[in-house]
Motif scaffolding. Structure first.
Motif, PDB file in Angstrom:
ATOM      1  N   PHE A  47      41.693  68.528  25.250  1.00 35.75           N
ATOM      2  CA  PHE A  47      41.347  69.361  26.399  1.00 35.75           C
ATOM      3  C   PHE A  47      40.473  70.537  25.962  1.00 35.75           C
ATOM      4  N   LEU A  48      40.869  71.182  24.862  1.00 34.20           N
ATOM      5  CA  LEU A  48      40.100  72.322  24.351  1.00 34.20           C
ATOM      6  C   LEU A  48      38.710  71.888  23.896  1.00 34.20           C
ATOM      7  N   ALA A  49      38.604  70.633  23.427  1.00 30.88           N
ATOM      8  CA  ALA A  49      37.319  70.124  22.945  1.00 30.88           C
ATOM      9  C   ALA A  49      36.410  69.657  24.083  1.00 30.88           C
ATOM     10  N   GLY A  50      36.915  69.691  25.315  1.00 28.95           N
ATOM     11  CA  GLY A  50      36.095  69.303  26.467  1.00 28.95           C
ATOM     12  C   GLY A  50      35.822  67.816  26.556  1.00 28.95           C
ATOM     13  N   LYS A  51      36.728  67.014  26.086  1.00 29.36           N
ATOM     14  CA  LYS A  51      36.505  65.560  26.081  1.00 29.36           C
ATOM     15  C   LYS A  51      36.682  64.949  27.466  1.00 29.36           C
ATOM     16  N   THR A  52      36.139  63.750  27.600  1.00 33.46           N
ATOM     17  CA  THR A  52      36.302  62.958  28.824  1.00 33.46           C
ATOM     18  C   THR A  52      37.244  61.803  28.530  1.00 33.46           C
ATOM     19  N   VAL A  53      38.211  61.585  29.412  1.00 31.81           N
ATOM     20  CA  VAL A  53      39.131  60.451  29.246  1.00 31.81           C
ATOM     21  C   VAL A  53      39.015  59.553  30.473  1.00 31.81           C
ATOM     22  N   LYS A  54      39.106  58.250  30.229  1.00 25.11           N
ATOM     23  CA  LYS A  54      38.953  57.277  31.318  1.00 25.11           C
ATOM     24  C   LYS A  54      40.063  56.248  31.213  1.00 25.11           C
ATOM     25  N   SER A  55      40.763  56.059  32.305  1.00 23.21           N
ATOM     26  CA  SER A  55      41.789  55.024  32.364  1.00 23.21           C
ATOM     27  C   SER A  55      41.373  53.992  33.405  1.00 23.21           C
ATOM     28  N   ASP A  56      42.239  53.008  33.636  1.00 24.74           N
ATOM     29  CA  ASP A  56      41.901  51.960  34.599  1.00 24.74           C
ATOM     30  C   ASP A  56      41.745  52.493  36.015  1.00 24.74           C
ATOM     31  N   ASP A  57      42.386  53.619  36.320  1.00 24.01           N
ATOM     32  CA  ASP A  57      42.346  54.087  37.698  1.00 24.01           C
ATOM     33  C   ASP A  57      41.824  55.512  37.873  1.00 24.01           C
ATOM     34  N   ARG A  58      41.399  56.179  36.787  1.00 24.78           N
ATOM     35  CA  ARG A  58      40.871  57.543  36.940  1.00 24.78           C
ATOM     36  C   ARG A  58      40.053  57.938  35.715  1.00 24.78           C
ATOM     37  N   GLU A  59      39.222  58.979  35.892  1.00 24.81           N
ATOM     38  CA  GLU A  59      38.410  59.525  34.802  1.00 24.81           C
ATOM     39  C   GLU A  59      38.324  61.037  35.004  1.00 24.81           C
ATOM     40  N   PHE A  60      38.414  61.805  33.898  1.00 24.60           N
ATOM     41  CA  PHE A  60      38.362  63.265  34.034  1.00 24.60           C
ATOM     42  C   PHE A  60      37.794  63.884  32.762  1.00 24.60           C
ATOM     43  N   THR A  61      36.957  64.890  32.953  1.00 24.72           N
ATOM     44  CA  THR A  61      36.388  65.633  31.832  1.00 24.72           C
ATOM     45  C   THR A  61      37.056  67.002  31.750  1.00 24.72           C
ATOM     46  N   ALA A  62      37.533  67.367  30.567  1.00 20.51           N
ATOM     47  CA  ALA A  62      38.249  68.624  30.366  1.00 20.51           C
ATOM     48  C   ALA A  62      37.298  69.816  30.472  1.00 20.51           C
ATOM     49  N   SER A  63      37.799  70.893  31.072  1.00 24.09           N
ATOM     50  CA  SER A  63      36.995  72.122  31.176  1.00 24.09           C
ATOM     51  C   SER A  63      37.177  73.007  29.950  1.00 24.09           C
ATOM     52  N   GLY A  64      38.314  72.842  29.258  1.00 22.16           N
ATOM     53  CA  GLY A  64      38.604  73.680  28.103  1.00 22.16           C
ATOM     54  C   GLY A  64      39.188  75.029  28.476  1.00 22.16           C
ATOM     55  N   ASP A  65      39.318  75.306  29.767  1.00 23.57           N
ATOM     56  CA  ASP A  65      39.843  76.593  30.249  1.00 23.57           C
ATOM     57  C   ASP A  65      41.366  76.511  30.308  1.00 23.57           C
ATOM     58  N   ILE A  66      42.046  77.208  29.370  1.00 22.33           N
ATOM     59  CA  ILE A  66      43.510  77.079  29.299  1.00 22.33           C
ATOM     60  C   ILE A  66      44.215  77.803  30.444  1.00 22.33           C
ATOM     61  N   GLU A  67      43.479  78.554  31.257  1.00 17.21           N
ATOM     62  CA  GLU A  67      44.096  79.212  32.411  1.00 17.21           C
ATOM     63  C   GLU A  67      44.030  78.326  33.663  1.00 17.21           C
TER      64      GLU A  67
END
Length: 561
Positions: free
Chosen positions: A211-231
């Motif tokens: 999450f801190l590294a801003g990675k993108t994760v993709k599963s069979d039913d969703r995809e999301f890119t991390a913002s890195g903002d811990i708040e």
């Protein structure tokens, strides 16, 4: 022998009809409890004797006489014997059993399968793990059960929809987000500020780092890119859910399990299905208010007490979205629904079914069906294994696959009735001997393939075996093996109707044992060409049925071991 059995059943039905009009519909064969008594057994005479006001043996004699006049019986039956008070035992001619070999070789992978569309459209919901951590061995048992049950019903001609249902916005998901946030802040389990109810597994640190590294994760039913903002708790929640759904997908891919759809509990609220379901129950007069809460009159439908639907604080209890979800299943056209769940869900069955009946939507009684399973204990070197470093507090499905193999995990978890306790013995799963059930069955298949490969190297063509003369297959061992091959289609049918994939595992072990006995009794690659070809046809048919049965369980059938 399928067509032969149908002809013999028709002859039995005709004979019963002659004895007592209407009795023909009850024509059925059973397997004798003692193999030496015959190949088929019939108890109809004992059932008919009383209404006919006869002695059961007298009825059996009359039924036997009628059967002996039938052309199918004359062609395929060697003897019909009466035993005890009126049991009828039928011995088949060798030629009848030999037909099984030809049927198997001609049908190949389709042997035992019914035409598609011969059963109603159905849905099987299984695994359905909230994305809060790695899949544990209990999820593995559920995955194996659900996938095998889907495969079983597919053999019976059903169109099966595989669904994974999960909550992406509940209390557990909030805990996941706060745990990830704490890790992202540099905290770890044991620190003074570590949340009391946080998840402690190492996987939380992995989620936080990505999450801190801003990675993108993709599963069979969703995809999301991390913002890195811990708040940003919402961003952390969505990333953590997508991350763990991706991890679940990897586990399920390693286990060769697939799904047609992922259904979110949150969608039931967003779409208004929960509210509309509650309104439907109110309009039907199946609710009442008491102590500031809304109650369902579930005792009207067999529940032991009425159930709270909406608490005094305005929140719904957890079975309400379950009712809404199953109404959605029915409305999507699934005439049959099966849920694979842990034994701890037993208490929800009556209230969900009560809600469905109270909704008066035409849902049949007993909808959905449930298969409940116990958890799995894992043993290694004689000691129970309880902790996985990765998960923090339990053994994961991935651990089990990596320690043994996907084949071993599947076969082992399907080798007992779901509601029985199961101890998964790592050492046994790794053993290459007859005590290891999956090895025992796979070795039988590989042993046959080795013989067929040797024969092919000598110029043999396996494709021609379906047309060879089978009359040489007359030994007791060959007869026993052919009779067992003939039982495969009925076994599949009964296993599907009984939601019992363990029956397939039992059958495969029995078939492997029967083959090994045959192999020990008769050489296959003999000099006599006719005998050799008949025996090769028999073992090729055995390999095909082993392959077909293992495929139902989702287990491979190796040609070499």
């Amino acid at each position: 022998m399928l067509s032969i059995k149908k002809d013999l059943l028709a002859a039995l039905a005709d004979a019963l009809e002659q004895l007592s009009p209407g009795a023909g519909t009850k024509a059925a064969f059973e397997s004798p409890k003692v193999a030496a008594h015959g190949d088929f057994a019939c108890t109809a005479a004992m059932q008919l004797a009383k209404p006919l006001k006869q002695n059961p043996r007298q009825t059996a004699e009359a039924l036997r006489a009628l059967l002996l006049q039938a052309p199918a019986v004359e062609r395929w039956v060697d003897a019909i014997e009466i035993a005890g008070p009126g049991f009828i035992n039928i011995r088949l001619k060798p030629a009848a059993k030999q037909e099984t070999v030809r049927e198997v070789l001609q049908a190949g992978a389709q042997y035992g399968r019914e035409p598609e569309g011969s059963q109603p459209r159905m849905i099987v919901e299984f695994v359905s793990a909230n994305p809060t951590g790695p899949l544990h061995v209990g999820h593995g048992r559920q995955a194996a059960l659900g996938d095998a049950i889907c495969n079983l019903f597919a053999t019976q001609g059903a169109q099966v929809w595989r669904e994974f249902y999960y909550n992406d916005a509940g209390v557990q998901i909030h805990t996941l987000a706060t745990s990830t946030q704490a890790r992202a802040r540099g905290l770890k389990p044991g620190d003074a500020d570590w949340p009391e109810l946080a998840y402690n597994g190492d996987y939380i640190a992995d989620i936080a780092a990505d999450f801190l590294a801003g990675k993108t994760v993709k599963s069979d039913d969703r995809e999301f890119t991390a913002s890195g903002d811990i708040e940003d708790m919402e961003a952390i929640r969505q990333f953590a859910v997508a991350y763990l759904r991706h991890e679940q997908d990897l586990d399920l891919q390693a286990f060769s399990v697939r799904f047609d759809n992922y259904y979110l509990e949150s969608s039931l609220y967003r779409s208004g299905r929960v509210e509309s379901t509650v309104a439907r129950l109110k309009d039907a007069g199946k609710t009442y208010e008491q102590d500031g809460a809304l109650w369902l009159k579930s005792t009207d439908y067999g529940d032991d007490k009425d159930r709270v639907m909406k608490k005094s604080d305005g929140t719904f209890t957890y079975f309400v979205p379950d009712v809404a979800y199953h109404l959605a299943k029915w409305e999507r056209g699934f005439a049959k629904a099966i849920n694979i769940q842990g034994m701890d869900h037993h208490g929800t069955i009556a209230r969900v079914r009560a809600g469905l009946q109270a909704a008066d939507a035409g849902v049949p009684l007993g909808y959905p069906d449930y298969v409940l399973h116990t958890m799995v204990r894992v043993v290694r070197n004689g000691e129970e294994v309880k902790i996985s470093k990765r998960a923090g507090s339990y053994v994961t499905l991935r651990d089990l696959i990596e320690w043994t193999s996907a084949d071993a995990v599947r076969f082992f978890l399907l080798s007992r009735k779901p509601d029985t306790e199961y101890i998964f013995d790592i050492d046994l799963a790794l053993a290459r001997n007859n005590e290891n059930p999956v090895y025992y069955v796979q070795y039988a298949h590989a042993r046959i393939c080795s013989i067929l490969t040797t024969w092919a190297a000598q110029g043999g063509d396996e494709g021609h075996l379906k047309d060879v003369d089978l009359s040489a297959l007359s030994s007791p061992q060959a007869q026993a093996l052919m009779l067992l091959l003939a039982k495969y289609p009925d076994m599949l049918s009964h296993a599907a109707s009984g939601l019992a994939p363990h029956d397939v595992a039992f059958y495969l072990r029995e078939l492997a044992a029967c083959y090994h006995s045959y192999y020990d009794a008769e050489r296959i690659l003999v000099d006599d060409e006719a005998v050799k070809l008949a025996r090769l046809a028999l073992i090729a048919a055995t390999a095909q049925v082993l392959h077909n049965g293992l495929a139902v369980l989702g287990v491979s059938a190796p040609r070499k071991m």
